[in-house]
Design an enzyme around this catalytic site. Structure first.
Site, PDB file in Angstrom:
ATOM      1  N   ASN A   1      31.573  48.404  42.407  1.00 58.21           N
ATOM      2  CA  ASN A   1      30.700  48.288  41.236  1.00 58.21           C
ATOM      3  C   ASN A   1      29.258  48.389  41.710  1.00 58.21           C
ATOM      4  OD1 ASN A   1      29.494  47.764  38.793  1.00 58.21           O
ATOM      5  ND2 ASN A   1      29.951  45.578  38.805  1.00 58.21           N
TER       6      ASN A   1
ATOM      7  N   GLU B   1      28.202  39.776  33.904  1.00 55.08           N
ATOM      8  CA  GLU B   1      26.826  40.123  33.580  1.00 55.08           C
ATOM      9  C   GLU B   1      26.715  40.679  32.165  1.00 55.08           C
ATOM     10  OE1 GLU B   1      25.996  41.053  38.277  1.00 55.08           O
ATOM     11  OE2 GLU B   1      26.162  42.723  36.860  1.00 55.08           O
TER      12      GLU B   1
ATOM     13  N   GLU C   1      36.831  37.216  38.577  1.00 51.60           N
ATOM     14  CA  GLU C   1      35.531  37.018  39.195  1.00 51.60           C
ATOM     15  C   GLU C   1      34.992  35.628  38.868  1.00 51.60           C
ATOM     16  OE1 GLU C   1      33.308  41.156  39.557  1.00 51.60           O
ATOM     17  OE2 GLU C   1      33.229  40.349  37.547  1.00 51.60           O
TER      18      GLU C   1
ATOM     19  N   SER D   1      31.435  38.132  45.759  1.00 54.17           N
ATOM     20  CA  SER D   1      30.948  38.146  47.143  1.00 54.17           C
ATOM     21  C   SER D   1      32.020  38.593  48.131  1.00 54.17           C
ATOM     22  CB  SER D   1      30.386  36.770  47.529  1.00 54.17           C
ATOM     23  OG  SER D   1      29.253  36.461  46.742  1.00 54.17           O
TER      24      SER D   1
ATOM     25  N   GLY E   1      27.620  44.282  45.985  1.00 57.31           N
ATOM     26  CA  GLY E   1      26.630  44.697  46.971  1.00 57.31           C
ATOM     27  C   GLY E   1      27.201  45.379  48.201  1.00 57.31           C
TER      28      GLY E   1
END
Length: 255
Positions: free
Chosen positions: A9, A100, A170, A216, A238
């Site tokens: 993502n 989000e 998540e 994470s 990330g």
């Protein structure tokens, strides 16, 4: 049987040239995947066609996903993207219900159910996100919280529809914080999710649905997470923006 999936993502990151380089770097690595494995690249809208062209039409191991869709088929919704548009360019997957989107854009379970419906109507496979905030985890009511998310957004689906859904757990408290659910926490929730699928549908459906962990996920913890018997891969933020790190995460699928 269900797929073991490494889903990237990218969120709102990368210029066009950065996106092109990242995908080319990933594709240049010598992968030893097999038919059980899939890499999904959820890239920003402007890059979907480019990334799809880079991956190629007949790639058995890499595919693309959109990060969101609108819950309506078409209309006066300036700035939005429809399932029909994504289907028309050959997109296969779409992320729905990321925390989000829920938190920053107020997407409710009801709206997410509509998004799931419209995605399936146009042949898109939803990667449906669920998960609890920190206060729910600390109160020990995470199972009930996540159960409500699935009941209100997924459990209206037929058996055959449900087989085309991927679930991504998540824990909100672990997204972008550097915190990761422990191996035990991840396994317990994934076991709970699969048990709910068995109760709502049957073991055949439960064994067909890939359940990913997101929160994470990094190169140094992916293999341990993916070795949990109920974890079928990860939705990665990330770490998916660095080719070498994401490659290690992809390798972690092999169990």
């Amino acid at each position: 049987m269900r797929k073991f999936i490494a889903a990237a993502n990218w969120k709102m990151n990368c210029t066009k040239e950065q996106a092109k380089t990242l995908v080319e770097d990933l594709l240049a690595i010598s992968h030893t995947l097999d038919k059980r494995h899939l890499v999904v690249l959820a890239v920003p809208y402007p890059y979907l066609i480019m990334v799809k062209d880079l991956v190629g039409q007949n790639n058995d191991y890499f595919t693309v996903a959109a990060q969101n869709i609108h819950h309506k088929d078409h209309g006066a919704y300036t700035g939005e993207i429809s399932a029909a548009m994504l289907a028309s360019i050959g997109v296969e997957y779409v992320v729905i219900g990321h925390s989000e989107r829920r938190e920053q854009f107020g997407e409710s379970n009801e709206v997410l159910a509509q998004k799931v419906n419209i995605a399936l109507e146009y042949g898109l496979k939803p990667i449906f996100c669920c998960g609890e905030p920190l206060e729910v985890r600390e109160a020990g009511t995470q199972n009930e919280y996540v159960k409500k998310q699935l009941q209100e957004s997924l459990f209206h689906l037929s058996t055959e529809q449900m087989k085309n859904v991927v679930i991504a757990y998540e824990p909100i408290w672990a997204i972008g914080t550097g915190k990761t659910a422990s191996i035990e926490q991840a396994q317990d929730m994934h076991f709970h999710l699969r048990a709910m699928l068995i109760k709502q549908y049957d073991e055949n459906v439960a064994n067909s649905v890939s359940i990913l962990y997101g929160g994470s996920v990094k190169a140094d913890n992916a293999e341990a997470l993916f070795n949990c018997p109920s974890v079928d891969g990860g939705l990665v933020g990330g770490a998916s923006l660095i080719a070498a790190d994401f490659e290690k995460i992809i390798e972690g699928l092999k169990r």
